[in-house]
Motif scaffolding. Structure first.
Motif, mmCIF file in Angstrom:
data_model
loop_
_atom_site.group_PDB
_atom_site.id
_atom_site.type_symbol
_atom_site.label_atom_id
_atom_site.label_comp_id
_atom_site.label_asym_id
_atom_site.label_seq_id
_atom_site.Cartn_x
_atom_site.Cartn_y
_atom_site.Cartn_z
ATOM 1 N N ALA A 2 0.844 -1.190 0.000
ATOM 2 C CA ALA A 2 0.000 0.000 0.000
ATOM 3 C C ALA A 2 0.883 1.246 0.000
ATOM 4 O O ALA A 2 2.010 1.226 0.503
ATOM 5 N N ASP A 3 0.355 2.343 -0.554
ATOM 6 C CA ASP A 3 1.113 3.586 -0.555
ATOM 7 C C ASP A 3 1.429 4.008 0.872
ATOM 8 O O ASP A 3 0.615 3.852 1.790
ATOM 9 N N VAL A 32 13.353 9.105 -5.639
ATOM 10 C CA VAL A 32 12.197 8.319 -6.041
ATOM 11 C C VAL A 32 12.064 8.424 -7.552
ATOM 12 O O VAL A 32 11.945 9.523 -8.098
ATOM 13 N N ASN A 33 12.155 7.274 -8.213
ATOM 14 C CA ASN A 33 12.086 7.220 -9.678
ATOM 15 C C ASN A 33 13.107 8.147 -10.321
ATOM 16 O O ASN A 33 12.838 8.844 -11.306
ATOM 17 N N GLY A 34 14.304 8.178 -9.722
ATOM 18 C CA GLY A 34 15.400 8.949 -10.291
ATOM 19 C C GLY A 34 15.451 10.402 -9.889
ATOM 20 O O GLY A 34 16.407 11.108 -10.215
ATOM 21 N N GLU A 35 14.456 10.883 -9.141
ATOM 22 C CA GLU A 35 14.408 12.287 -8.722
ATOM 23 C C GLU A 35 14.709 12.392 -7.223
ATOM 24 O O GLU A 35 14.084 11.716 -6.409
ATOM 25 N N THR A 43 4.748 10.282 -0.930
ATOM 26 C CA THR A 43 4.329 8.894 -0.705
ATOM 27 C C THR A 43 4.819 8.036 -1.853
ATOM 28 O O THR A 43 4.985 8.513 -2.980
ATOM 29 N N VAL A 44 5.062 6.770 -1.573
ATOM 30 C CA VAL A 44 5.526 5.832 -2.595
ATOM 31 C C VAL A 44 4.658 4.587 -2.570
ATOM 32 O O VAL A 44 4.082 4.230 -1.536
ATOM 33 N N VAL A 50 12.737 3.370 -5.239
ATOM 34 C CA VAL A 50 13.351 4.222 -4.220
ATOM 35 C C VAL A 50 14.823 3.846 -4.090
ATOM 36 O O VAL A 50 15.175 2.669 -4.017
ATOM 37 N N SER A 51 15.684 4.858 -4.067
ATOM 38 C CA SER A 51 17.127 4.615 -3.966
ATOM 39 C C SER A 51 17.733 5.455 -2.865
ATOM 40 O O SER A 51 17.282 6.576 -2.594
ATOM 41 N N LEU A 52 18.750 4.918 -2.218
ATOM 42 C CA LEU A 52 19.544 5.637 -1.232
ATOM 43 C C LEU A 52 20.980 5.669 -1.716
ATOM 44 O O LEU A 52 21.584 4.616 -1.955
#
Length: 241
Positions: A2-3, A32-35, A43-44, A50-52
């Protein structure tokens, strides 16, 4: 999935506690999605990436939840890495393949019980100020605390810009002008036990945490670790708040 808010997703994924995850976002280390995202309102969902620090983060459903108790020696920092190159507690658990992080901290010059996990919600429960979980320390202090000093300690002390919550100070023994004491607090401010003891005129000579809530260090050798049992994890969740 879920989001959910980005910081909650990071915590659920075992990246860090929710509070620490918010700091990672503010520092611009999360995308998130490269941004790159720096705000708290994002929210995702399942379709988002998602990247760190450029590394994609898997959801918590892909990770086994780990709960570890470590007997931290003096001379280790309670972080994953240190800017000064000092040894970190994660160096002592290199056998663990999953990415884990400390639940709270122990000072560089303090030894004893430290919990590590990849479960952000578990960390949140144990470290959030509203969850008053007792932490017990055994300390050697200079001088011998008097009854009036113990009463001041237990009522709360003005330290820097805050007043400590009521605590406990028990005199165990006295030898050679110094004393062994047992200190119980439920806060976790920076070097709090040391500052509280100094505030009543007794410098801490050595300090060791021996329990957190129902979990005791016991006979675990210094520098060694083990997984918490299911019963121990459940006891922390059931611990009175």
């Amino acid at each position: 999935m879920a989001d959910m808010r980005l910081q909650k997703f990071l915590a659920h994924s075992g990246v860090a506690s929710r509070r620490a995850s918010e700091e990672l976002i503010r520092e611009g280390r999360v995308s998130v999605n490269g941004e790159i995202v720096t705000g708290m309102g994002v929210t995702v969902g399942e379709e988002d990436t998602v990247s760190l620090d450029g590394k994609i983060i898997s959801g918590i459903e892909d990770n086994e939840k780990l709960y570890i108790i470590l007997h931290k020696p003096v001379g280790y920092v309670s972080t994953a890495r240190d800017q000064f190159g000092r040894p970190a507690v994660t160096d002592l658990v290199q056998d663990v393949k999953s990415r884990i992080y400390p639940v709270g901290r122990l000072d560089y010059d303090t030894s004893g019980l430290l919990l590590l996990t990849n479960d952000g919600e578990f960390t949140y429960r144990l470290t959030h100020p509203k969850h008053e979980i007792d932490k017990v320390y055994r300390a050697e202090v200079s001088g011998i605390p008097s009854q009036s000093e113990i009463e001041k300690f237990e009522k709360g002390l003005a330290i820097e810009d805050y007043v400590t919550s009521p605590a406990k100070l028990q005199l165990l023994s006295a030898k050679g002008g110094n004393a062994a004491v047992l200190v119980t607090i439920h806060e976790g401010k920076n070097r709090q036990v040391r500052k509280m003891c100094e505030a009543i005129g007794h410098k801490v000579l050595s300090l060791k945490r021996i329990s957190i809530g129902p979990i005791a260090l016991g006979e675990l050798p210094e520098g060694k670790w083990r997984k918490l049992t299911r019963e121990e994890v459940e006891s922390l969740y059931q611990y009175p708040l």
